[in-house]
Enzyme design. Structure first.
Site, PDB file in Angstrom:
ATOM      1  N   TYR A 203       0.832  -1.195   0.000  1.00  0.00           N
ATOM      2  CA  TYR A 203       0.000   0.000   0.000  1.00  0.00           C
ATOM      3  C   TYR A 203       0.875   1.256   0.000  1.00  0.00           C
ATOM      4  O   TYR A 203       0.654   2.183  -0.795  1.00  0.00           O
ATOM      5  CB  TYR A 203      -0.908  -0.021   1.227  1.00  0.00           C
ATOM      6  CG  TYR A 203      -1.763   1.201   1.424  1.00  0.00           C
ATOM      7  CD1 TYR A 203      -2.930   1.381   0.692  1.00  0.00           C
ATOM      8  CD2 TYR A 203      -1.420   2.166   2.371  1.00  0.00           C
ATOM      9  CE1 TYR A 203      -3.732   2.498   0.886  1.00  0.00           C
ATOM     10  CE2 TYR A 203      -2.212   3.281   2.568  1.00  0.00           C
ATOM     11  CZ  TYR A 203      -3.370   3.439   1.827  1.00  0.00           C
ATOM     12  OH  TYR A 203      -4.158   4.547   2.026  1.00  0.00           O
ATOM     13  N   LYS A 207       1.309   4.437  -2.805  1.00  0.00           N
ATOM     14  CA  LYS A 207       1.125   5.845  -2.472  1.00  0.00           C
ATOM     15  C   LYS A 207       2.400   6.648  -2.728  1.00  0.00           C
ATOM     16  O   LYS A 207       2.331   7.843  -3.069  1.00  0.00           O
ATOM     17  CB  LYS A 207       0.690   5.987  -1.017  1.00  0.00           C
ATOM     18  CG  LYS A 207      -0.657   5.351  -0.700  1.00  0.00           C
ATOM     19  CD  LYS A 207      -1.798   5.991  -1.473  1.00  0.00           C
ATOM     20  CE  LYS A 207      -3.149   5.421  -1.073  1.00  0.00           C
ATOM     21  NZ  LYS A 207      -4.268   6.065  -1.791  1.00  0.00           N
TER      22      LYS A 207
END
Length: 332
Positions: A203, A207
């Protein structure tokens, strides 16, 4: 992040989005739903809910139309549901085409749809799923709608806005230590093929790519027509952790019980990035409501090398899908 998150002030009074059109992705739950509700109370005229599940989107549309606050402040708003599945490029392209068929202006694009899968999974594009949903599809939709955003800015005399939901987790990238990118290795290929990336880092890696893309974009594209930025709302009490394995979901939910903010406060943070802050935020990452200096990795020589490489690879990927403006592919 501290155990106790700082308080979040409401948006300043006087914001009036009458006559404006906004798109919110990931709009049917959590932060996206509250962003949508807040936009309506700020009198946005046209709100497009981008939803993977159109039936759920229609249910949300009806609930927003019947919301007492929305009914009293913005009874004439147009709320439209359009299908968007960010796991595949064709859906992104179809969404952009459908939007441009129905609307001529776009003032605000809130790219909030995201996932945080821990298992190594792949989208239909062949890319790792977190990278596809949280980065590549956001890049494609931003660029596909950029001409409309620019045309809107020319009409209004003020910049249109593109805001991505980011995360402080980008500072904990796997691209350090033994998983550093090798010289000559492709970045997107690395995330598709590398073995041993910690599940919690996937994740954050996705980002990081968003933050790097916007920083490089700001080096090449001024803030006079469209302001791009990304923000982290902190720990928010949403259902995003529901997809986590039980051994990870329990501690995450405990953290949420102790420190999580409400989705409503996340919407304040989101629309601070989307409608309040100005050109000083162009290409930047906002932690809560303040622009944060890039992290040490991004500022490092390796981080800057990866930023340029990501731009080159993203241009190659996007250029196979849509026409790119000349400023993207020229030297910098």
């Amino acid at each position: 992040m501290p155990l106790i998150q700082p308080s979040v002030p409401p948006l300043p009074p006087g914001i009036d989005l009458s006559g404006k059109t906004a798109v919110v992705t990931g709009a049917t739950a959590g932060i996206g739903l509250e962003i949508s509700r807040l936009l309506l109370t700020l009198k946005v005229s046209n709100l497009i809910l981008a939803a993977r599940n159109v039936s759920k989107g229609e249910t949300v549309r009806q609930s927003l139309m019947s919301d007492p606050v929305v009914k009293s402040t913005n009874p004439n708003a147009t709320i439209k549901v359009l299908k968007l599945d960010t796991e595949n490029y064709s859906s992104v392209q179809e969404f952009a085409s459908s939007f441009k068929t129905e609307f001529t202006d776009l003032h605000l694009l809130m790219l909030n749809a995201g996932i945080g899968t821990m298992a190594r999974e792949f989208a239909s594009t062949g890319h790792e799923k977190n990278i596809q949903v949280n980065y590549l599809s956001n890049a494609l939709l931003s660029l596909a709608l950029l001409p409309t955003l620019e045309a809107t800015a020319s009409k209004t005399g003020e910049p249109a806005r593109v805001t991505w939901t980011g995360s402080r987790m980008h500072m904990r990238t796997s691209l350090t230590g033994k998983l550093a990118l090798k010289q000559g290795e492709g970045l997107l290929k690395h995330f598709d093929e590398a073995e041993g990336i910690p599940s919690y880092a996937r994740y954050g890696d996705s980002k990081l790519l968003g933050a790097l893309f916007q920083l490089e974009l700001a080096n090449r594209y001024g803030a006079d027509k469209v302001i791009f930025n990304n923000f982290c709302p902190g720990v928010i009490n949403t259902g995003m952790s529901d997809v986590l394995p039980i051994y990870f979901r329990i501690p995450v939910n405990l953290v949420k019980m102790i420190m999580a903010r409400s989705p409503q406060k996340a919407a304040w943070i989101a629309l601070n990035a989307g409608v309040v802050v100005g050109s000083e935020s162009h290409g930047q990452f906002l932690a809560d409501m303040s622009v944060l200096e890039p992290c040490d990795f991004i500022k490092s020589e390796e981080g800057q090398r990866i930023q340029k490489l990501l731009w080159k690879e993203t241009c190659a990927e996007m250029g196979g899908l849509i026409p790119l403006p000349a400023w993207m592919t020229g030297p910098n």
